[in-house]
Design a protein around this motif. Structure first.
Motif, mmCIF file in Angstrom:
data_model
loop_
_atom_site.group_PDB
_atom_site.id
_atom_site.type_symbol
_atom_site.label_atom_id
_atom_site.label_comp_id
_atom_site.label_asym_id
_atom_site.label_seq_id
_atom_site.Cartn_x
_atom_site.Cartn_y
_atom_site.Cartn_z
ATOM 1 N N GLN A 36 9.318 4.637 8.455
ATOM 2 C CA GLN A 36 8.693 5.483 9.450
ATOM 3 C C GLN A 36 7.426 4.882 10.074
ATOM 4 N N LEU A 37 6.716 4.070 9.283
ATOM 5 C CA LEU A 37 5.380 3.663 9.706
ATOM 6 C C LEU A 37 5.221 2.180 10.051
ATOM 7 N N LEU A 38 6.036 1.315 9.455
ATOM 8 C CA LEU A 38 5.844 -0.120 9.687
ATOM 9 C C LEU A 38 6.925 -0.684 10.573
ATOM 10 N N SER A 73 -1.187 10.286 13.171
ATOM 11 C CA SER A 73 0.261 10.444 13.067
ATOM 12 C C SER A 73 0.783 9.936 11.728
ATOM 13 N N ALA A 74 0.254 8.800 11.290
ATOM 14 C CA ALA A 74 0.677 8.236 10.005
ATOM 15 C C ALA A 74 0.320 9.167 8.855
ATOM 16 N N ALA A 75 -0.862 9.786 8.944
ATOM 17 C CA ALA A 75 -1.279 10.716 7.896
ATOM 18 C C ALA A 75 -0.371 11.937 7.856
ATOM 19 N N ALA A 76 0.042 12.419 9.024
ATOM 20 C CA ALA A 76 0.937 13.576 9.078
ATOM 21 C C ALA A 76 2.274 13.252 8.429
ATOM 22 N N GLN A 84 0.828 -1.202 0.000
ATOM 23 C CA GLN A 84 0.000 0.000 0.000
ATOM 24 C C GLN A 84 0.864 1.255 0.000
ATOM 25 N N LEU A 85 1.900 1.274 0.840
ATOM 26 C CA LEU A 85 2.765 2.447 0.912
ATOM 27 C C LEU A 85 3.495 2.675 -0.405
ATOM 28 N N ALA A 88 -1.087 -2.078 14.586
ATOM 29 C CA ALA A 88 0.224 -1.850 15.199
ATOM 30 C C ALA A 88 1.187 -1.226 14.193
ATOM 31 N N LEU A 89 1.305 0.093 14.216
ATOM 32 C CA LEU A 89 2.294 0.774 13.399
ATOM 33 C C LEU A 89 3.549 1.032 14.236
#
Length: 206
Positions: A203-205, A164-167, A94-95, A155-156
């Motif tokens: 950053q996210l996973l 936070s992920a959207a930012a 997805q990313l 769980a990110l």
């Protein structure tokens, strides 16, 4: 079969938008006039005013069509690339799709976004257009982040939530970052896409 009146009108509108896009990018907001746009599009000045109303409205439509890639009234989240992002079952994939979608948009729209951003400091209406664009980008990334949280089992990395992920995604996939690396530093868009996908993943996973 000769084109219909509606087809001629649509072609003329497209020609004016193409001319405006080119002139805004080459000359900037202040140094581009409606007269310049009309001359480049080979139409009368009144045709531009009749079609769009104001120079600001021309820039807004130039931006909208650059972001979308067309003039169809379809919201970003309803477009095929965004649907593919949401439908992708793998969080990492997805990313990668988010980075690819951002690249496609920014290749078309980064230069116009810079025109709007630069003009916003001195023009309240364009400042509002810039803020609206920022909010729209964040809204799209928030929806993607909500889907990402679900795919990652909630769980990110470092306990990040969807907000936070959207930012993070809004910052990494924004025109400022793209412009800094591609426009200013000469990166190929494909290199930026790979870097953005990797940065999002790191950053996210977990």
């Amino acid at each position: 079969m000769p084109p219909t009146r509606a087809e001629k009108t649509l072609r003329t509108r497209r020609r004016m938008l193409d001319a405006a896009h080119r002139l805004f990018v080459e000359r900037g907001w202040t140094r581009t006039t409606v007269e310049d746009i009309a001359r480049a599009a080979e139409v009368g000045v009144q045709t531009v005013y009749f079609t769009f109303g104001t120079k600001r409205a021309v820039l807004k439509e130039v931006l909208d069509s650059a972001v979308a890639g067309d003039t169809d009234p379809v919201a970003t989240l309803d477009r095929p690339w965004a649907r593919a992002v949401l439908a992708e079952p793998s969080a990492a994939a997805q990313l990668a799709l988010q980075a690819a979608g951002a690249r496609q948009i920014l290749e078309r729209a980064a230069a116009v976004l810079e025109v709007v951003r630069a003009a916003a400091a001195a023009d309240p209406e364009l400042a509002e257009l810039w803020r609206t664009n920022e909010e729209q980008r964040h809204t799209v990334q928030l929806r993607f982040a909500e889907a990402l949280v679900e795919k990652a089992g909630g769980a990110l990395r470092d306990g990040a939530d969807a907000a936070s992920a959207a930012a993070v995604a809004t910052a990494l996939l924004g025109p400022e970052t793209y412009g800094s690396l591609v426009t200013a530093r000469g990166w190929e868009p494909s290199r930026w896409e790979g870097w953005a996908a990797d940065a999002l993943t790191r950053q996210l996973l977990r």
